[in-house]
Enzyme design. Structure first.
Site, PDB file in Angstrom:
ATOM      1  N   SER A   1      49.630  41.695  54.794  1.00  0.00           N
ATOM      2  CA  SER A   1      49.583  42.363  53.498  1.00  0.00           C
ATOM      3  C   SER A   1      50.741  43.364  53.409  1.00  0.00           C
ATOM      4  O   SER A   1      51.890  42.962  53.547  1.00  0.00           O
ATOM      5  CB  SER A   1      48.220  43.020  53.300  1.00  0.00           C
ATOM      6  OG  SER A   1      48.024  43.383  51.962  1.00  0.00           O
TER       7      SER A   1
ATOM      8  N   ASP B   1      45.081  33.111  48.013  1.00  0.00           N
ATOM      9  CA  ASP B   1      45.440  34.520  47.928  1.00  0.00           C
ATOM     10  C   ASP B   1      46.046  34.767  46.555  1.00  0.00           C
ATOM     11  O   ASP B   1      47.217  34.507  46.322  1.00  0.00           O
ATOM     12  CB  ASP B   1      46.436  34.880  49.026  1.00  0.00           C
ATOM     13  CG  ASP B   1      46.743  36.364  49.064  1.00  0.00           C
ATOM     14  OD1 ASP B   1      46.269  37.099  48.165  1.00  0.00           O
ATOM     15  OD2 ASP B   1      47.455  36.808  49.979  1.00  0.00           O
TER      16      ASP B   1
ATOM     17  N   HIS C   1      43.226  36.115  50.948  1.00  0.00           N
ATOM     18  CA  HIS C   1      44.092  37.093  51.614  1.00  0.00           C
ATOM     19  C   HIS C   1      43.744  37.212  53.099  1.00  0.00           C
ATOM     20  O   HIS C   1      44.554  37.677  53.889  1.00  0.00           O
ATOM     21  CB  HIS C   1      43.925  38.443  50.907  1.00  0.00           C
ATOM     22  CG  HIS C   1      45.066  39.395  51.097  1.00  0.00           C
ATOM     23  ND1 HIS C   1      46.387  39.070  50.849  1.00  0.00           N
ATOM     24  CD2 HIS C   1      45.089  40.693  51.511  1.00  0.00           C
ATOM     25  CE1 HIS C   1      47.156  40.115  51.098  1.00  0.00           C
ATOM     26  NE2 HIS C   1      46.395  41.108  51.502  1.00  0.00           N
TER      27      HIS C   1
END
Length: 710
Positions: free
Chosen positions: A557, A638, A670
């Site tokens: 991320s 995602d 994600h």
């Protein structure tokens, strides 16, 4: 676990029992929890609802049905309610008896749709208030995905945001709360004949609670007098604003077929996220948290109190200051009341730990900052014990870097004297881990502030040897590496491969005061990058057992953004290999995400009003410098960072002739959550970094894995 692990491997991590937080009965003699285990031998999952005897740490199974979940005590007796998914999309409400675990559970109600997040409240000896959440159709009915009419076209047409959120496209069906009562007659419990009633149906404007995508029981609470819940402001665009308001619905019987309209609780200049509404034992006082900014998801939550829900205009803030910043520089989360209503217990991050704090329940009496009752690990949940042997104590669920689940009882008057009840991994011993592997250090960051970092060593660490460095960079960016367990990014997994793992908490990290956290605004590749450079230099100069010439760096991320940023800057040449999981390739692509308030805050405005800030921290602007072998991982579901953010850097790496690999999971978001996928993830990551760091593996990590490689 029945077999002691000689080495903590991905298989051990992913097949270890996963326990929920435990819910004790009022006396603390018994505690409910769920436990699931995945077997890589049978490629199947087992799941149980268990009851823990706190006197001896032994557990019994109430249900081993895979579709059973969310056990909760029915009043003060040994009766237990849970939910069980059934055929054709229905949900069954099941009643079991913890004192007679071998007796057959009873189905006392069936709901025509999927419901979850069960909460109950005793109204009298024969009446229990009952609230669940479930999707609501546009006409106010409980949604059943199995029986709903299927559209003939797959087209989706939108005229407002959101289009999709997290890993799903937004539909016309919205979360709502449903209430009823359970009534006891002739020794039997049954659901009120009115069935489930849409609690939010009485409001003139459609409200949604729990708030997607992660809302659950923490988004609402019930008392004998009503329901408190949080919901997004329906007048604001949810992609650009974070505002959630707190509402209160008064009830007399929880059987009203026409619910009262929800009443908003106004909080003046605090206009951001409202969270964690929690009623006092008297059912009248209500504590909750609220952020100030309505466009910043990681603003500091303020602790607030409504002394009496009969007067919703009286809202009091704890530790309020004239400048509006608040006197407590931490972020309160979970809230627990003492039985007498005089004390609040709240969880908050502090210096890499998830601590439990205590304070008076009235802002007028809270003249001193909260006192920390715990000093190690991360507290995930706490329950107050009102009666019995442990009266006045707290039942705590927690974890650490070497132990995935621990239940303890803590006396707030003597917090150093903790009574251990149960540990899944026996303090890490069942995993071959021990607390001596864990260390920490502080160093000077890019400015006049200190940065904290955790160190995790191999279980057979020898200080006379040198080990390659695994530098782990956390996501968020408003997040932190805490002393808690993870099944997705577990530092001990890398340590047991033969690395010294360092997990720094640079600018942007939570739990170290709001100045450090907020310092990341307009600084994505600035102060945090310099903090990471200085952390690497500290390791080089102060940890003689670390071989930084064989270092690797990994991040997901925002951590993936930072690895991409590092690749284009001098620190990138310090590493033998890099790993980016679902990271940002180009900050100019942030408008392909769903939550636009995030880049608006962190980059100081919109793309058209402040393009220079987006460009300033764009990793794609520095691809000319990319040279280090790089594994890219990105998942198709995602929607926060679409898959093009993974394909683009891989295309760059391949075109430049840099050793690289691309891993994707079409059915993951994600995160990588499915055990078989997670095992492949771990093996690919470990193979990659071990190859370039020069670690020689014992045995093949690829044994037994079936996946497509090109």
């Amino acid at each position: 676990m029945t077999v002691r692990a000689h080495k903590f491997t991905p298989e051990v991590l992913l097949s270890a029992p996963r326990r929920s937080a435990a819910s004790p009965n009022s006396t603390g003699t018994l505690a409910l929890y769920t436990e699931s285990v995945y077997s890589f031998q049978s490629h199947s999952k087992t799941s149980e609802i268990c009851v823990l005897d706190t006197s001896n740490g032994q557990s019994i199974c109430l249900s081993s049905d895979l579709n059973a979940s969310e056990p909760t005590w029915l009043g003060d007796k040994d009766l237990v309610l849970w939910l069980k998914g059934g055929d054709k999309g229905v949900t069954n409400l099941i009643l079991g008896d913890a004192s007679s675990p071998h007796s057959k559970p009873e189905t006392i109600a069936t709901f025509n749709g999927g419901v979850s997040n069960i909460k109950v409240k005793s109204l009298d000896d024969t009446t229990i208030a009952f609230v669940v959440s479930g999707l609501c159709t546009p006409d106010g009915q409980l949604y059943n995905s199995e029986t709903a009419e299927k559209p003939r076209s797959t087209a989706k047409v939108y005229s407002k945001l959101f289009v999709r959120q997290w890993d799903a496209y937004v539909t016309e069906n919205k979360n709502t709360l449903w209430y009823s009562t359970l009534n006891k007659s002739s020794g039997k419990w049954t659901l009120n004949s009115t069935g489930l009633i849409n609690a939010l149906g009485g409001h003139p404007v459609k409200l949604e609670s729990p708030v997607p995508p992660f809302g659950g029981t923490g988004d609402f609470d019930i008392s004998a007098f009503g329901i408190a819940f949080v919901a997004k402001d329906p007048k604001l665009d949810p992609a650009n604003y974070t505002k959630t308001d707190l509402y209160y619905i008064p009830t007399r019987t929880f059987a009203e077929t026409k619910p009262s309209s929800a009443q908003i609780i106004k909080t003046g200049n605090l206009r951001g996220y409202s969270q964690s509404p929690t009623f006092a034992p008297n059912g009248k006082s209500l504590a909750f948290t609220r952020m100030k900014s309505d466009q910043y998801e990681s603003d500091k939550p303020r602790l607030l109190l409504v002394p009496d829900v009969e007067d919703l205009s009286n809202v009091q803030e704890f530790f309020m200051t004239d400048d509006g910043e608040g006197g407590w520089d931490l972020r309160p989360e979970c809230i627990v009341w003492s039985a007498d209503g005089e004390t609040l217990y709240v969880t908050a991050e502090e210096n890499g730990r998830g601590k439990l704090f205590s304070l008076p329940s009235s802002p007028r009496h809270a003249s001193k900052l909260p006192t920390a009752l715990t000093s190690r690990g991360t507290v995930s949940d706490a329950k107050y014990l009102a009666d019995g042997r442990f009266k006045g104590n707290l039942f705590i669920s927690s974890s650490s870097l070497v132990d995935n689940s621990t239940y303890t009882i803590l006396d707030p008057a003597r917090p150093a004297e903790v009574t251990s009840i149960s540990s899944t991994s026996k303090g890490g011993r069942m995993f071959g881990l021990h607390q001596d592997q864990v260390d920490e250090f502080w160093y000077t960051g890019a400015g006049d502030y200190k940065v904290h970092a955790w160190v995790v060593k191999p279980s057979d660490f020898d200080k006379a040897k040198k080990y390659p460095l695994a530098y782990l960079i956390h996501g968020g960016p408003q997040g932190a590496w805490n002393e808690g367990w993870s099944t997705r990014w577990n530092p001990a997994i890398f340590a047991e491969q033969g690395y010294i793992v360092v997990t720094p908490n640079p600018t942007g990290s939570t739990g170290y005061g709001m100045a450090l956290q907020n310092g990341i605004q307009n600084q994505w590749g600035g102060r945090p990058y310099e903090d990471l450079v200085k952390g690497f230099e500290y390791v080089e100069s102060n940890l003689p057992y670390v071989d930084t010439s064989r270092a690797v760096a990994l991040g997901a991320s925002y951590g993936g953004f930072m690895v991409n940023w590092i690749q284009g800057h001098p620190l990138g040449r310090k590493f033998k290999a890099l790993v980016t999981h679902d990271g940002v390739f180009s900050t100019l692509n942030q408008y392909s995400s769903e939550e636009l308030f995030f880049p608006h805050h962190d980059f100081g405005g919109t793309l058209w009003d402040n393009r220079e800030n987006y460009e300033k921290w764009d990793p794609a602007a520095h691809v000319k410098n990319w040279a280090t072998p790089h594994l890219i991982i990105h998942n198709e579901l995602d929607y926060r960072l679409p898959i093009s953010e993974g394909l683009a850097p891989f295309n760059v790496l391949q075109t430049k002739g840099i050793p690289s690999k691309f891993l994707t999971f079409p059915d993951e978001n994600h995160w990588v959550l499915k055990p078989e996928n997670s095992l492949v993830w771990h093996r690919e990551v470990i193979d990659w970094i071990n190859h370039y760091s020069g670690i020689t593996e014992q045995g093949s990590l690829q044994q037994g894995v079936s996946n497509l490689k090109i």
